[in-house]
Write a protein that holds these residues in place. Structure first.
Motif, PDB file in Angstrom:
ATOM      1  N   HIS A   1       5.688  -4.907   2.456  1.00 44.40           N
ATOM      2  CA  HIS A   1       6.263  -3.562   2.542  1.00 44.40           C
ATOM      3  C   HIS A   1       5.679  -2.704   1.420  1.00 44.40           C
ATOM      4  O   HIS A   1       5.337  -3.204   0.356  1.00 44.40           O
ATOM      5  N   ALA A   2       5.549  -1.403   1.691  1.00 43.00           N
ATOM      6  CA  ALA A   2       5.064  -0.453   0.684  1.00 43.00           C
ATOM      7  C   ALA A   2       5.756   0.873   0.918  1.00 43.00           C
ATOM      8  O   ALA A   2       5.829   1.361   2.052  1.00 43.00           O
ATOM      9  N   THR A   3       6.300   1.465  -0.156  1.00 37.86           N
ATOM     10  CA  THR A   3       7.029   2.727   0.008  1.00 37.86           C
ATOM     11  C   THR A   3       6.104   3.891   0.315  1.00 37.86           C
ATOM     12  O   THR A   3       6.583   4.945   0.741  1.00 37.86           O
ATOM     13  N   ASP A   4       4.793   3.716   0.097  1.00 34.96           N
ATOM     14  CA  ASP A   4       3.846   4.767   0.472  1.00 34.96           C
ATOM     15  C   ASP A   4       3.200   4.502   1.828  1.00 34.96           C
ATOM     16  O   ASP A   4       2.275   5.200   2.241  1.00 34.96           O
ATOM     17  N   GLY A   5       3.676   3.462   2.540  1.00 36.11           N
ATOM     18  CA  GLY A   5       3.151   3.146   3.865  1.00 36.11           C
ATOM     19  C   GLY A   5       1.798   2.475   3.855  1.00 36.11           C
ATOM     20  O   GLY A   5       1.194   2.278   4.917  1.00 36.11           O
ATOM     21  N   SER A   6       1.287   2.085   2.710  1.00 36.02           N
ATOM     22  CA  SER A   6      -0.038   1.493   2.624  1.00 36.02           C
ATOM     23  C   SER A   6      -0.064   0.093   3.226  1.00 36.02           C
ATOM     24  O   SER A   6       0.915  -0.644   3.187  1.00 36.02           O
ATOM     25  N   THR A   7      -1.222  -0.267   3.782  1.00 34.90           N
ATOM     26  CA  THR A   7      -1.457  -1.631   4.266  1.00 34.90           C
ATOM     27  C   THR A   7      -2.587  -2.291   3.486  1.00 34.90           C
ATOM     28  O   THR A   7      -3.111  -3.321   3.902  1.00 34.90           O
ATOM     29  N   ALA A   8      -2.961  -1.697   2.344  1.00 34.31           N
ATOM     30  CA  ALA A   8      -4.060  -2.229   1.537  1.00 34.31           C
ATOM     31  C   ALA A   8      -3.661  -3.561   0.912  1.00 34.31           C
ATOM     32  O   ALA A   8      -2.677  -3.640   0.174  1.00 34.31           O
ATOM     33  N   ALA A   9      -4.423  -4.607   1.205  1.00 29.43           N
ATOM     34  CA  ALA A   9      -4.093  -5.946   0.755  1.00 29.43           C
ATOM     35  C   ALA A   9      -4.658  -6.220  -0.635  1.00 29.43           C
ATOM     36  O   ALA A   9      -5.283  -5.367  -1.265  1.00 29.43           O
ATOM     37  N   MET A  10      -4.418  -7.438  -1.094  1.00 31.45           N
ATOM     38  CA  MET A  10      -5.013  -7.944  -2.330  1.00 31.45           C
ATOM     39  C   MET A  10      -5.772  -9.227  -2.011  1.00 31.45           C
ATOM     40  O   MET A  10      -5.490  -9.902  -1.019  1.00 31.45           O
ATOM     41  N   VAL A  11      -6.714  -9.568  -2.847  1.00 30.35           N
ATOM     42  CA  VAL A  11      -7.441 -10.821  -2.672  1.00 30.35           C
ATOM     43  C   VAL A  11      -6.478 -11.979  -2.945  1.00 30.35           C
ATOM     44  O   VAL A  11      -5.808 -11.992  -3.986  1.00 30.35           O
ATOM     45  N   PRO A  12      -6.353 -12.949  -2.024  1.00 32.27           N
ATOM     46  CA  PRO A  12      -5.398 -14.055  -2.220  1.00 32.27           C
ATOM     47  C   PRO A  12      -5.579 -14.801  -3.538  1.00 32.27           C
ATOM     48  O   PRO A  12      -4.598 -15.223  -4.151  1.00 32.27           O
ATOM     49  N   THR A  13      -6.829 -14.965  -3.981  1.00 31.67           N
ATOM     50  CA  THR A  13      -7.049 -15.682  -5.240  1.00 31.67           C
ATOM     51  C   THR A  13      -6.482 -14.910  -6.427  1.00 31.67           C
ATOM     52  O   THR A  13      -6.053 -15.508  -7.415  1.00 31.67           O
ATOM     53  N   GLU A  14      -6.468 -13.568  -6.341  1.00 39.75           N
ATOM     54  CA  GLU A  14      -5.905 -12.761  -7.419  1.00 39.75           C
ATOM     55  C   GLU A  14      -4.383 -12.915  -7.442  1.00 39.75           C
ATOM     56  O   GLU A  14      -3.771 -12.972  -8.508  1.00 39.75           O
ATOM     57  N   VAL A  15      -3.779 -12.991  -6.255  1.00 41.71           N
ATOM     58  CA  VAL A  15      -2.332 -13.231  -6.188  1.00 41.71           C
ATOM     59  C   VAL A  15      -2.000 -14.588  -6.796  1.00 41.71           C
ATOM     60  O   VAL A  15      -1.060 -14.725  -7.588  1.00 41.71           O
ATOM     61  N   ALA A  16      -2.795 -15.594  -6.451  1.00 43.06           N
ATOM     62  CA  ALA A  16      -2.576 -16.938  -6.988  1.00 43.06           C
ATOM     63  C   ALA A  16      -2.726 -16.950  -8.513  1.00 43.06           C
ATOM     64  O   ALA A  16      -1.995 -17.658  -9.214  1.00 43.06           O
TER      65      ALA A  16
END
Length: 402
Positions: A63-78
């Motif tokens: 979810h994003a309050t600005d309606g964005s669907t821009a993801a992140m690189v999974p390795t950065e999340v990890a």
């Protein structure tokens, strides 16, 4: 006209709480009362006057309050989950989404399971003020509560979904129209082209793996590290999307994805499941690869449709003198794959070049022909692939025998 409940809901979003503790209690009440991530993030955005995003462990946007669907690189999340901690618990760090948006990230967990990253906008020209951070932390509990509720709903849904997939795997017992209607309630269009898929994980995070499968938007049946599903649409893209998402959630051992042939109608789905299992077995013999589709098998795709006894006869006819010599079979496979490069075969098989030459000479003598002769090479490649399929079928038969 806006309903009374709607005005109350809007009022809750616009209202600002006092202390972070009061804010946390308010959000927890909202989450326990059934409000989802949208309301939690909306309240956090109103409280801090900043855009908020919730990124899943697979890098996608919950979810994003600005309606964005821009993801992140999974390795950065990890990395955030693994590295950003303090003596008192999780800390925060600045991350960047694929659209260039920057935010302060807080890793959120529900028990031992990773939920995702809760992000609060941090403009490039100045850091997030310290007085906003307590509200970021305060919102994390409500985010975790919603995750637990989603897990419970997913489990209830998956029980019925597993029964449907089980029926499709082994052939429907009901009429075709009834099965098609049941599948449609889960978003599956069996009357359109579709294919069976199996996702495989052999790591130690089995509870996380089960949760990751239950969170998928399509019905899934989980059995011994396998996740069986039915997919439609752009299969290569869909398979990659799901596999990356699952990999991001489990984190350790690789997740493999195999897809059977495209079929139409529920009576053909079982065949796609059977072939998907064989495709997975082929994939597991290919180190370094994580995805394999039936449509990309090449010659193996055709050989799968041939009865085993005919494949066996062909293998004996083409490779008979070598079948009891495993080292010569492996050398022939490498020799054909490298177009007769002695150096490449030596490196691939960890042999001296002279040993490669000696083995190839034996192969020539036993076969009575040059393996690299174009006509001969094509027959030998087909026989080697057929032999691999026969091994897989034999291993499957042994494991299924009581």
């Amino acid at each position: 006209m806006v309903s009374v409940a709607g005005r109350r809901r809007a009022g809750r979003v616009q209202h600002r709480s006092g202390t972070a503790q009061e804010f946390e209690r308010e959000l927890n009440d909202l989450a326990l009362g059934g409000d989802g991530w949208g309301m939690v993030l909306a309240r956090l955005a109103a409280q801090t006057d900043r855009v908020c995003r919730l990124i899943g462990v697979h890098g996608g946007v919950f979810h994003a309050t600005d309606g964005s669907t821009a993801a992140m690189v999974p390795t950065e999340v990890a990395r955030v989950f693994a590295e950003v901690t303090t003596d008192d618990g999780p800390g925060t760090t600045t991350v960047t989404c694929e659209d260039g948006w920057r935010g302060r990230a807080l890793a959120v967990r529900a028990g031992r399971r990773r939920v995702g990253l809760l992000l609060l906008a941090e403009p490039a020209d100045r850091p997030l003020p310290g007085d906003a951070l307590p509200y970021l932390f305060a919102a994390s509990t409500a985010v975790a509560i919603v995750a637990v509720q989603r897990d419970a709903a997913a489990v209830a849904r998956s029980e019925t979904a597993e029964r449907l997939i089980d029926e499709l795997r082994y052939g429907p017992l009901r009429g075709e129209e009834e099965v098609t209607r049941t599948a449609a309630r889960f978003g599956l269009r069996l009357d359109l082209p579709h294919a069976a898929a199996v996702f495989f994980y052999s790591g130690s995070n089995r509870r996380t793996w089960s949760t990751a499968l239950s969170w998928l938007e399509m019905p899934v049946q989980e059995i011994d590290g396998h996740g069986w599903a039915v997919l439609g649409g752009d299969l290569p893209k869909e398979v990659s999307r799901i596999r990356v998402r699952l990999q991001g959630m489990v984190g350790d051992a690789p997740v493999l994805a195999a897809v059977g042939p495209v079929v139409t109608g529920p009576n053909e789905t079982a065949r796609s499941f059977r072939d998907a299992e064989t495709v997975l077995d082929l994939l597991r013999r290919r180190p370094g690869e994580a995805e394999l589709l039936h449509s990309s098998l090449g010659l193996a795709q055709l050989l799968l449709a041939i009865p085993a006894e005919r494949l066996d006869a062909y293998v004996v006819q083409q490779l008979g003198p070598l079948l009891d010599r495993a080292e010569l079979m492996d050398t022939l496979d490498a020799w054909l794959a490298t177009n007769g490069s002695r150096a490449a075969v030596a490196e691939r098989m960890h042999l001296h070049r002279n040993s490669v030459g000696y083995r190839v000479a034996q192969i020539r003598q036993l076969l009575g022909a040059d393996p690299l002769d174009p006509a001969m090479a094509s027959r030998l490649r087909a026989a080697l692939i057929a032999g691999e399929l026969l091994q897989i079928l034999a291993e499957k038969a042994r494991t299924q025998t009581p």
